[in-house]
Design a protein around this motif. Structure first.
Motif, PDB file in Angstrom:
ATOM      1  N   GLU A 153      53.672  11.146  -2.279  1.00  0.00           N
ATOM      2  CA  GLU A 153      52.483  10.863  -3.259  1.00  0.00           C
ATOM      3  C   GLU A 153      51.296  11.449  -2.577  1.00  0.00           C
ATOM      4  OE1 GLU A 153      52.156   6.519  -2.997  1.00  0.00           O
ATOM      5  OE2 GLU A 153      51.268   6.533  -1.019  1.00  0.00           O
ATOM      6  N   VAL A 154      50.300  11.593  -3.666  1.00  0.00           N
ATOM      7  CA  VAL A 154      49.129  12.127  -3.282  1.00  0.00           C
ATOM      8  C   VAL A 154      48.298  10.893  -2.846  1.00  0.00           C
ATOM      9  CG1 VAL A 154      47.062  13.332  -4.395  1.00  0.00           C
ATOM     10  CG2 VAL A 154      49.349  13.950  -5.090  1.00  0.00           C
ATOM     11  N   THR A 155      47.449  11.071  -1.892  1.00  0.00           N
ATOM     12  CA  THR A 155      46.349  10.062  -1.306  1.00  0.00           C
ATOM     13  C   THR A 155      45.094  10.375  -1.414  1.00  0.00           C
ATOM     14  OG1 THR A 155      46.758  10.648   1.056  1.00  0.00           O
ATOM     15  CG2 THR A 155      48.183   8.880   0.136  1.00  0.00           C
ATOM     16  N   GLN A 156      44.364   9.390  -1.620  1.00  0.00           N
ATOM     17  CA  GLN A 156      42.765   9.689  -1.904  1.00  0.00           C
ATOM     18  C   GLN A 156      42.032   8.815  -1.035  1.00  0.00           C
ATOM     19  OE1 GLN A 156      42.888  10.997  -6.534  1.00  0.00           O
ATOM     20  NE2 GLN A 156      40.965  10.938  -5.530  1.00  0.00           N
ATOM     21  N   THR A 157      40.834   9.008  -0.520  1.00  0.00           N
ATOM     22  CA  THR A 157      39.885   8.261   0.114  1.00  0.00           C
ATOM     23  C   THR A 157      38.549   8.614   0.048  1.00  0.00           C
ATOM     24  OG1 THR A 157      40.077   9.348   2.447  1.00  0.00           O
ATOM     25  CG2 THR A 157      41.543   7.587   2.219  1.00  0.00           C
ATOM     26  N   PRO A 158      37.558   7.837  -0.135  1.00  0.00           N
ATOM     27  CA  PRO A 158      37.810   6.496  -0.111  1.00  0.00           C
ATOM     28  C   PRO A 158      38.322   5.948  -1.612  1.00  0.00           C
ATOM     29  CG  PRO A 158      35.364   6.833  -0.389  1.00  0.00           C
ATOM     30  CD  PRO A 158      36.168   8.045  -0.012  1.00  0.00           C
ATOM     31  N   SER A 159      38.572   4.758  -1.499  1.00  0.00           N
ATOM     32  CA  SER A 159      39.039   4.093  -2.879  1.00  0.00           C
ATOM     33  C   SER A 159      37.581   3.921  -3.767  1.00  0.00           C
ATOM     34  CB  SER A 159      39.820   3.018  -2.898  1.00  0.00           C
ATOM     35  OG  SER A 159      38.985   2.034  -2.275  1.00  0.00           O
ATOM     36  N   HIS A 160      36.592   3.597  -3.283  1.00  0.00           N
ATOM     37  CA  HIS A 160      35.471   2.985  -3.942  1.00  0.00           C
ATOM     38  C   HIS A 160      34.290   3.473  -2.825  1.00  0.00           C
ATOM     39  CE1 HIS A 160      32.792   0.205  -6.276  1.00  0.00           C
ATOM     40  NE2 HIS A 160      32.479   1.585  -6.548  1.00  0.00           N
ATOM     41  N   GLN A 161      33.304   4.407  -3.307  1.00  0.00           N
ATOM     42  CA  GLN A 161      31.964   4.690  -2.513  1.00  0.00           C
ATOM     43  C   GLN A 161      30.950   4.404  -3.504  1.00  0.00           C
ATOM     44  OE1 GLN A 161      32.335   8.030  -0.123  1.00  0.00           O
ATOM     45  NE2 GLN A 161      30.266   7.953   0.271  1.00  0.00           N
ATOM     46  N   VAL A 162      29.771   3.719  -2.822  1.00  0.00           N
ATOM     47  CA  VAL A 162      28.664   3.248  -3.419  1.00  0.00           C
ATOM     48  C   VAL A 162      27.471   4.404  -2.719  1.00  0.00           C
ATOM     49  CG1 VAL A 162      26.995   1.843  -4.250  1.00  0.00           C
ATOM     50  CG2 VAL A 162      29.287   1.211  -4.128  1.00  0.00           C
ATOM     51  N   THR A 163      26.818   5.137  -3.459  1.00  0.00           N
ATOM     52  CA  THR A 163      25.747   5.887  -2.560  1.00  0.00           C
ATOM     53  C   THR A 163      24.456   6.022  -3.391  1.00  0.00           C
ATOM     54  OG1 THR A 163      25.559   8.038  -1.600  1.00  0.00           O
ATOM     55  CG2 THR A 163      26.627   8.172  -3.821  1.00  0.00           C
ATOM     56  N   GLN A 164      23.432   6.414  -2.794  1.00  0.00           N
ATOM     57  CA  GLN A 164      22.124   6.389  -3.541  1.00  0.00           C
ATOM     58  C   GLN A 164      22.176   7.874  -4.167  1.00  0.00           C
ATOM     59  OE1 GLN A 164      19.648   4.180  -3.587  1.00  0.00           O
ATOM     60  NE2 GLN A 164      20.893   2.647  -2.477  1.00  0.00           N
ATOM     61  N   MET A 165      21.056   7.727  -5.097  1.00  0.00           N
ATOM     62  CA  MET A 165      21.061   9.255  -5.563  1.00  0.00           C
ATOM     63  C   MET A 165      20.338  10.263  -4.800  1.00  0.00           C
ATOM     64  SD  MET A 165      19.063   9.851  -9.428  1.00  0.00           S
ATOM     65  CE  MET A 165      17.478   8.999  -8.611  1.00  0.00           C
ATOM     66  N   GLY A 166      20.963  11.443  -4.822  1.00  0.00           N
ATOM     67  CA  GLY A 166      20.419  12.499  -3.941  1.00  0.00           C
ATOM     68  C   GLY A 166      21.395  12.583  -2.518  1.00  0.00           C
ATOM     69  N   GLN A 167      22.238  11.759  -2.275  1.00  0.00           N
ATOM     70  CA  GLN A 167      22.983  11.700  -1.129  1.00  0.00           C
ATOM     71  C   GLN A 167      24.079  12.524  -1.507  1.00  0.00           C
ATOM     72  OE1 GLN A 167      22.250  10.044   1.936  1.00  0.00           O
ATOM     73  NE2 GLN A 167      20.109   9.927   0.881  1.00  0.00           N
ATOM     74  N   GLU A 168      24.720  13.079  -0.333  1.00  0.00           N
ATOM     75  CA  GLU A 168      25.805  13.713  -0.301  1.00  0.00           C
ATOM     76  C   GLU A 168      27.096  13.029   0.086  1.00  0.00           C
ATOM     77  OE1 GLU A 168      26.582  17.504   2.187  1.00  0.00           O
ATOM     78  OE2 GLU A 168      27.838  16.272   3.357  1.00  0.00           O
ATOM     79  N   VAL A 169      28.199  13.341  -0.791  1.00  0.00           N
ATOM     80  CA  VAL A 169      29.516  12.503  -0.924  1.00  0.00           C
ATOM     81  C   VAL A 169      30.503  13.458  -0.587  1.00  0.00           C
ATOM     82  CG1 VAL A 169      30.987  11.550  -2.417  1.00  0.00           C
ATOM     83  CG2 VAL A 169      28.813  10.518  -2.155  1.00  0.00           C
TER      84      VAL A 169
END
Lengths: 109, 115
Positions: B3-19
């Motif tokens: 299977e294909v796996t992804q992380t994180p399942s949920h991320q909350v970030t502030q505008m302007g931040q790198e993800v």
């Protein structure tokens, strides 16, 4: 341009049969997929058609007519868990997947 | 079953931040994709990747986005300076390639919320 059309929403009754239609205009054709997507989840594969005709898989069947640019997904013996969005997608000549907007299927008891 | 796996399942970030969103495709697959889906809207293609380079990208995939395959298993999507409208589910997918059917195998998605 490339375009896939399917109804926005359909309603059906538990235990009944429903047919979801999809028409497409793409640059080339390498297959048509139907995916099921429950809200907030990833799409999951239902069926693949590359030749004309009907493919049956349990309660689900998918039909393709390449000359008409048309497919349908047939769901039999509907269950409440079948409430989901059903996405039609076509791979074009570059194997790029072109997505329809999805049909939201609502099942009522 | 692979299977294909992804992380994180949920991320909350502030505008302007790198993800950075991470994906591990199925090991013998050759084609990798990122899609996004804004809540209630259709799945949108972002980028496809093959043979260690981008093969196709959409209009959405502007200079704020980049993808990388830093090693033999991971496939990452970086958003340099997030905007409110980047809030969406991001799906990674992979395809076997060669004489396959073209079926995409999706990860479960990473939900990005930009505040």
């Amino acid at each position: 341009g490339q375009n896939i059309d399917q109804p926005t929403e359909m309603t059906a009754t538990e235990g009944a049969i429903v047919q979801i239609n999809c028409t497409y205009q793409t640059s080339g054709f390498n297959g048509l997929f139907w995916y099921q997507q429950h809200a907030g989840e990833a799409p999951t594969f239902l069926s693949y058609n590359v030749l004309d005709g009907l493919e049956e898989k349990g309660r689900f069947s998918s039909f393709l007519s390449r000359s008409k640019g048309y497919s349908y997904l047939l769901l039999k013996e509907l269950q409440m868990k079948d409430s989901a969005s059903y996405l039609c997608a076509v791979t074009d000549s570059n194997y790029q997947l072109i997505w329809g907007a999805g049909t939201k299927l609502i099942i009522k008891p | 079953e692979p299977e294909v796996t992804q992380t994180p399942s949920h991320q909350v970030t502030q505008m302007g931040q790198e993800v950075i969103l991470r994906c591990v495709p199925i090991s013998n697959h050759l084609y990798f994709y990122w899609y996004r889906q804004i809540l209630g809207q259709k799945v949108e293609f972002l980028v496809s990747f093959y043979n260690n380079e981008i093969s196709e990208k959409s209009e959405i995939f502007d200079d704020q986005f980049s993808v990388e395959r830093p090693d033999g298993s991971n496939f990452t999507l970086k958003i340099r300076s997030t905007k409110l409208e980047d809030s969406a589910m991001y799906f990674c997918a992979s395809r076997e390639g060669g004489r396959d059917t073209g079926e995409l195998f999706f990860g479960e998605g990473s939900r990005l919320t930009v505040l």
